[in-house]
Design a protein around this motif. Structure first.
Motif, PDB file in Angstrom:
ATOM      1  N   ALA A 104       0.763  -1.339  -0.030  1.00  0.00           N
ATOM      2  CA  ALA A 104       0.008  -0.207  -0.087  1.00  0.00           C
ATOM      3  C   ALA A 104       1.000   1.142   0.024  1.00  0.00           C
ATOM      4  O   ALA A 104       0.547   2.465  -0.554  1.00  0.00           O
ATOM      5  N   ARG A 105       2.012   1.072   0.764  1.00  0.00           N
ATOM      6  CA  ARG A 105       2.840   2.294   0.831  1.00  0.00           C
ATOM      7  C   ARG A 105       3.382   2.785  -0.783  1.00  0.00           C
ATOM      8  O   ARG A 105       3.423   3.838  -1.167  1.00  0.00           O
ATOM      9  N   LEU A 106       3.887   1.555  -1.311  1.00  0.00           N
ATOM     10  CA  LEU A 106       4.069   1.991  -2.674  1.00  0.00           C
ATOM     11  C   LEU A 106       3.153   2.272  -3.783  1.00  0.00           C
ATOM     12  O   LEU A 106       3.444   3.004  -4.869  1.00  0.00           O
ATOM     13  N   ALA A 107       1.892   1.722  -3.447  1.00  0.00           N
ATOM     14  CA  ALA A 107       0.661   2.032  -4.288  1.00  0.00           C
ATOM     15  C   ALA A 107       0.430   3.502  -4.337  1.00  0.00           C
ATOM     16  O   ALA A 107      -0.413   4.031  -5.123  1.00  0.00           O
ATOM     17  N   ALA A 108       0.778   4.276  -3.473  1.00  0.00           N
ATOM     18  CA  ALA A 108       0.627   5.866  -3.114  1.00  0.00           C
ATOM     19  C   ALA A 108       1.348   6.452  -4.112  1.00  0.00           C
ATOM     20  O   ALA A 108       1.190   7.659  -4.131  1.00  0.00           O
ATOM     21  N   ASP A 109       2.328   5.777  -4.832  1.00  0.00           N
ATOM     22  CA  ASP A 109       3.272   6.474  -5.744  1.00  0.00           C
ATOM     23  C   ASP A 109       2.978   6.102  -7.069  1.00  0.00           C
ATOM     24  O   ASP A 109       2.916   4.737  -7.496  1.00  0.00           O
ATOM     25  N   PRO A 110       2.281   6.911  -8.071  1.00  0.00           N
ATOM     26  CA  PRO A 110       1.679   6.569  -9.412  1.00  0.00           C
ATOM     27  C   PRO A 110       3.024   5.932 -10.369  1.00  0.00           C
ATOM     28  O   PRO A 110       2.736   5.254 -11.178  1.00  0.00           O
ATOM     29  N   ASP A 111       4.244   6.278 -10.019  1.00  0.00           N
ATOM     30  CA  ASP A 111       5.425   5.838 -10.653  1.00  0.00           C
ATOM     31  C   ASP A 111       5.403   4.506 -10.425  1.00  0.00           C
ATOM     32  O   ASP A 111       6.049   3.516 -11.388  1.00  0.00           O
ATOM     33  N   TYR A 112       5.578   3.938  -9.234  1.00  0.00           N
ATOM     34  CA  TYR A 112       5.285   2.452  -8.954  1.00  0.00           C
ATOM     35  C   TYR A 112       4.308   1.671  -9.425  1.00  0.00           C
ATOM     36  O   TYR A 112       4.507   0.542 -10.031  1.00  0.00           O
ATOM     37  N   VAL A 113       3.223   2.503  -9.264  1.00  0.00           N
ATOM     38  CA  VAL A 113       1.866   1.647  -9.953  1.00  0.00           C
ATOM     39  C   VAL A 113       2.164   1.442 -11.341  1.00  0.00           C
ATOM     40  O   VAL A 113       1.824   0.270 -11.943  1.00  0.00           O
ATOM     41  N   ALA A 114       2.561   2.367 -12.099  1.00  0.00           N
ATOM     42  CA  ALA A 114       2.816   2.215 -13.596  1.00  0.00           C
ATOM     43  C   ALA A 114       3.856   1.096 -13.699  1.00  0.00           C
ATOM     44  O   ALA A 114       3.993   0.254 -14.756  1.00  0.00           O
ATOM     45  N   ALA A 115       5.197   1.320 -13.087  1.00  0.00           N
ATOM     46  CA  ALA A 115       6.331   0.130 -13.352  1.00  0.00           C
ATOM     47  C   ALA A 115       5.769  -1.166 -12.989  1.00  0.00           C
ATOM     48  O   ALA A 115       6.281  -2.124 -13.643  1.00  0.00           O
ATOM     49  N   PHE A 116       5.095  -1.660 -11.838  1.00  0.00           N
ATOM     50  CA  PHE A 116       4.595  -2.695 -11.317  1.00  0.00           C
ATOM     51  C   PHE A 116       3.748  -3.250 -12.759  1.00  0.00           C
ATOM     52  O   PHE A 116       3.655  -4.455 -12.825  1.00  0.00           O
TER      53      PHE A 116
END
Length: 376
Positions: free
Chosen positions: A137-149
């Motif tokens: 959830a911490r990573l999901a708050a960052d759109p760059d991580y969302v896009a990368a995953f």
């Protein structure tokens, strides 16, 4: 895109590219320095595996042998091993002789790098997240991580925490398996390629190290058949009990009782044999001169002390009973019944000249970017 300051270290350019994380390695690098992987946002993988200190915890004092958790208080009871060259370890298994081999951590409880990567994140006294979902959830708050995953692993970390955590550990493992962690560019590697010459002392140390007669070093710290193999990891990836005494100074800080015994390999859930009690995985000797303190519990500060400790098994001299760092006797082996006696008592006692030569050779195993840490 947010630039995390922790990623901007001396040895590395920022992994954060204008177009995002183009490869799993780039994503893994960003995650390696990501402080949001700790519960209170203060620590990352790099906190205990500092890339400027051989991917080990650089603290050198006896009471700093154990890495401190993100709460600033919690301490474990083992010294964080270097993550350099960790990718060379095979998956945890029993070999044809029935011996346990490979895995990650001192007791091999993580089968491989991916499993290891997730361990500290969910460890209450390390990075401190309670669940996979909390960390993702911490990573999901960052759109760059969302896009990368989504682009690299086909995972929407906003809705699938389990798959997101699996992708997270996979990316970290990809980074830890990259050449950054295993460059094979030490003076020893350059010597093998004909690009450097060893000093007389270093050459003596090399000969002693690989000797079948004069030392016991290669009994556990040589994997390849040839002493000139350029891919030598300087570990057999197996588990041995060498009688390392308790780190009593460290226990005064972490609160572990003086009579507590670390079971080592026997604490691995897959290992049911009490004959494995007190055994720990043989670490690589690459970068060993700059990644102290030493042993699974960080009990020794100086690399020379480690060799003097081994020498006590072959020397009848009164001085061999004394730890040069404390001026006192070494201390009893916590689990004497499983000592690797055959390996430890191989070869004659070493004099001071040969001990110094072995130290000099071990210093040649330092990757080029850390050679400035060797000192005079």
């Amino acid at each position: 895109m947010v630039l995390r300051a922790a990623a901007c270290l001396i040895c590395f350019s920022s992994p954060l590219l204008a177009e995002g994380y183009a490869t799993p390695v780039e994503l893994g690098e960003a995650l390696f320095f990501e402080t949001e992987l700790s519960a209170n946002g203060t620590q990352s993988c790099a906190s205990c595996h500092d890339p400027n200190a051989g991917f080990a915890d650089p603290r050198r004092d006896a009471n700093g042998a154990f890495s401190r958790g993100d709460d600033g208080v919690s301490l474990g009871a083992r010294h964080a091993p270097s993550a350099a060259y960790a990718a060379l370890s095979p998956a945890f298994h029993r070999n044809a002789d029935g011996a346990w081999v490979g895995g990650q951590f001192w007791d091999g409880r993580a089968a491989d790098l991916e499993e290891q990567a997730g361990g500290p994140i969910l460890n209450a006294i390390e990075l401190g997240h309670k669940t996979e979902a909390e960390a993702v959830a911490r990573l999901a708050a960052d759109p760059d991580y969302v896009a990368a995953f989504a682009a690299l692993y086909g995972v929407d970390i906003r809705s699938d925490a389990r798959a997101g955590f699996a992708a997270l550990t996979a990316a970290l493992a990809e980074f830890e398996a990259s050449p950054v962690f295993q460059p094979f560019d030490s003076k020893y590697d350059r010597f093998l390629r004909g690009e450097a010459e060893l000093s007389r002392e270093e050459e003596l140390g090399r000969v002693l190290f690989f000797s079948q007669q004069f030392t016991n070093c290669n009994q556990c710290h040589q994997l390849r058949r040839s002493a000139m193999d350029p891919s030598e990891p300087f570990t057999d990836f197996r588990y041995h009990n060498i009688g390392v005494p308790a780190n009593l100074a460290g226990r005064q800080e972490n609160g572990v009782g003086a009579d507590w015994v670390d079971n080592g390999l026997f604490d691995n859930p897959l290992v049911k044999d009490p004959a494995q009690r007190g055994k720990f995985k043989t670490p690589t000797l690459r970068n060993v001169a700059v990644t102290g303190p030493y042993m699974h519990n960080g009990v020794f500060q100086d690399l020379r002390t480690v060799i003097v400790f081994y020498n006590k098994y072959n020397s009848a001299a009164e001085a061999a009973r004394i730890n040069p760092e404390t001026g006192m006797e070494w201390g009893a082996a916590p689990v004497p019944e499983t000592l690797s006696t055959t390996e430890l008592t191989h070869g004659p006692a070493l004099d001071a000249r040969r001990i110094d030569a072995l130290v000099a050779f071990l210093e040649t195993l330092t990757d080029s970017r850390y050679e400035t840490l060797l000192g005079d």
